[in-house]
Design an enzyme around this catalytic site. Structure first.
Site, PDB file in Angstrom:
ATOM      1  CB  THR A   4      60.471 -33.192   7.656  1.00  0.00           C
ATOM      2  OG1 THR A   4      61.488 -34.184   7.636  1.00  0.00           O
ATOM      3  CG2 THR A   4      59.318 -33.701   8.507  1.00  0.00           C
ATOM      4  N   GLY A  21      62.701 -42.347  10.040  1.00  0.00           N
ATOM      5  CA  GLY A  21      63.302 -41.233  10.752  1.00  0.00           C
ATOM      6  C   GLY A  21      62.507 -40.835  11.979  1.00  0.00           C
ATOM      7  CG  ASP A  22      62.846 -36.747  13.387  1.00  0.00           C
ATOM      8  OD1 ASP A  22      63.167 -36.854  12.187  1.00  0.00           O
ATOM      9  OD2 ASP A  22      62.509 -35.671  13.888  1.00  0.00           O
ATOM     10  CB  THR A  39      62.361 -30.508   9.763  1.00  0.00           C
ATOM     11  OG1 THR A  39      63.085 -30.729   8.532  1.00  0.00           O
ATOM     12  CG2 THR A  39      62.575 -29.059  10.192  1.00  0.00           C
ATOM     13  N   GLY A  40      64.992 -32.465  10.286  1.00  0.00           N
ATOM     14  CA  GLY A  40      66.443 -32.493  10.314  1.00  0.00           C
ATOM     15  C   GLY A  40      66.971 -33.900  10.153  1.00  0.00           C
ATOM     16  N   GLY A  81      67.144 -37.071  11.144  1.00  0.00           N
ATOM     17  CA  GLY A  81      66.236 -37.751  12.049  1.00  0.00           C
ATOM     18  C   GLY A  81      66.869 -38.673  13.051  1.00  0.00           C
TER      19      GLY A  81
END
Length: 312
Positions: A178, A208-209, A229-230, A232
């Site tokens: 991301t 995602g997030d 970022t990760g 999500g």
């Protein structure tokens, strides 16, 4: 009159190449790219520009660099297509715009900003989002422009791993790609912007997030601007952006503690990743619980810093 020293931070994803696979040449390429993308946003701030314009400029630069999983260089879904998500939020007004599952705009972050500035809505997805992008005057590119040989190879490797039922080795580069930026301008206003191609071989339609306001993207002048970022799904379930805001607003925590604790707690629950954040005083926080996070920042010292592995 300038009351604040402008501050900006960005991330190019917590999905870093594993240290064992990183070459000196590749590492130098990432540091140079991070510095250049941060400079794009910093130039806006140093010309007395708004935080919203600065984070937009920084994320556009990240989207243009195929090293990162956003815009050109976005990963492929399991159906070998691109579905990109993006969001932007203005901390002065809580105005925000988000878009999901699109392919076409050269800069997905501009599509998110167009939602914020030209519609009464916050979040567009699916066919309606595609139609909106097509008629919004955004620069459009053909689908094959976004893909790169490296992303195609990553998709094929992941699909083959699944076919052979080989256990997931936990490589964060597949799930944590991301880009995002946060800034505090000379007037003390905050803004955040986030853009992503998602997860390699994700199910078509997965969101995602990144475009979820309060999860992967958040900004409020009273507290902080945050871009995450990760993995999500975890960042959505724990409403990471808003959780940090709540701890600052109601528990009186400072940004490093609120952001750091949330990322640590998320990691303990299986949620790998990180975030960049800045508060209204210009403090910067860049916590992550993954092996690394591509990041760059320019704090109140006026010096550009970049990092990939290790904590700061």
């Amino acid at each position: 009159m300038t009351d604040f020293t402008p501050v900006i931070a960005l991330h190019g994803g917590a999905g870093t190449i594993l240290p064992s696979n990183m070459t000196p040449q590749k590492e130098a390429e990432y540091h140079a790219a991070l510095r250049a993308c941060l400079q794009a946003g910093l130039d806006v701030l140093r010309q007395d520009g708004a935080a919203l314009d600065a984070v937009t400029a920084a994320v556009m630069a990240l989207e243009a660099d195929p090293l990162f999983n956003a815009g050109r260089g976005a990963v492929f879904t399991s159906a070998a297509r691109h579905e990109m998500d993006a969001a932007v939020m203005d901390g002065a007004t809580r105005a925000c715009g988000a878009i999901a599952g699109i392919c076409g705009p050269r800069h997905p972050i501009l599509a998110a900003r167009a939602v914020m500035e030209t519609t009464e809505h916050v979040f567009l997805s699916g066919a309606g989002a595609a139609d909106f992008c097509a008629r919004s005057g955004l620069e459009m590119m053909p689908d094959d422009w976004f893909g790169t040989p490296a992303r195609r190879a990553a998709l094929e490797a992941e699909l083959e791993r699944r076919r052979q039922n080989i256990p997931d080795d936990g490589d964060p580069a597949r799930k944590h790609g991301t880009v995002g930026a946060v800034a505090c301008d000379a007037r003390g206003h905050l803004a955040a912007a986030t853009s992503t191609g998602g997860m390699t071989a994700k199910l078509p339609g997965r969101v995602g997030d990144s475009p979820v306001i309060g999860a992967g993207t958040w900004a409020d002048d009273e507290t902080a601007a945050i871009s995450a970022t990760g993995h999500g799904e975890y960042f959505i379930r724990w409403a990471v952006g808003h959780e940090i805001d709540a701890r600052m607003r109601w528990a009186g925590q400072d940004l490093p503690k609120a952001a750091g604790d949330v990322v640590t707690e998320l990691g303990a629950r299986g949620g790998s990743g990180g975030l960049v954040a800045v508060d209204r005083k210009g403090n910067v926080s860049l916590p992550f619980n993954s092996p690394g996070m591509y990041r760059a920042w320019c704090g109140r010292d006026g010096v550009i810093h970049t990092g990939i592995f290790g904590q700061d």
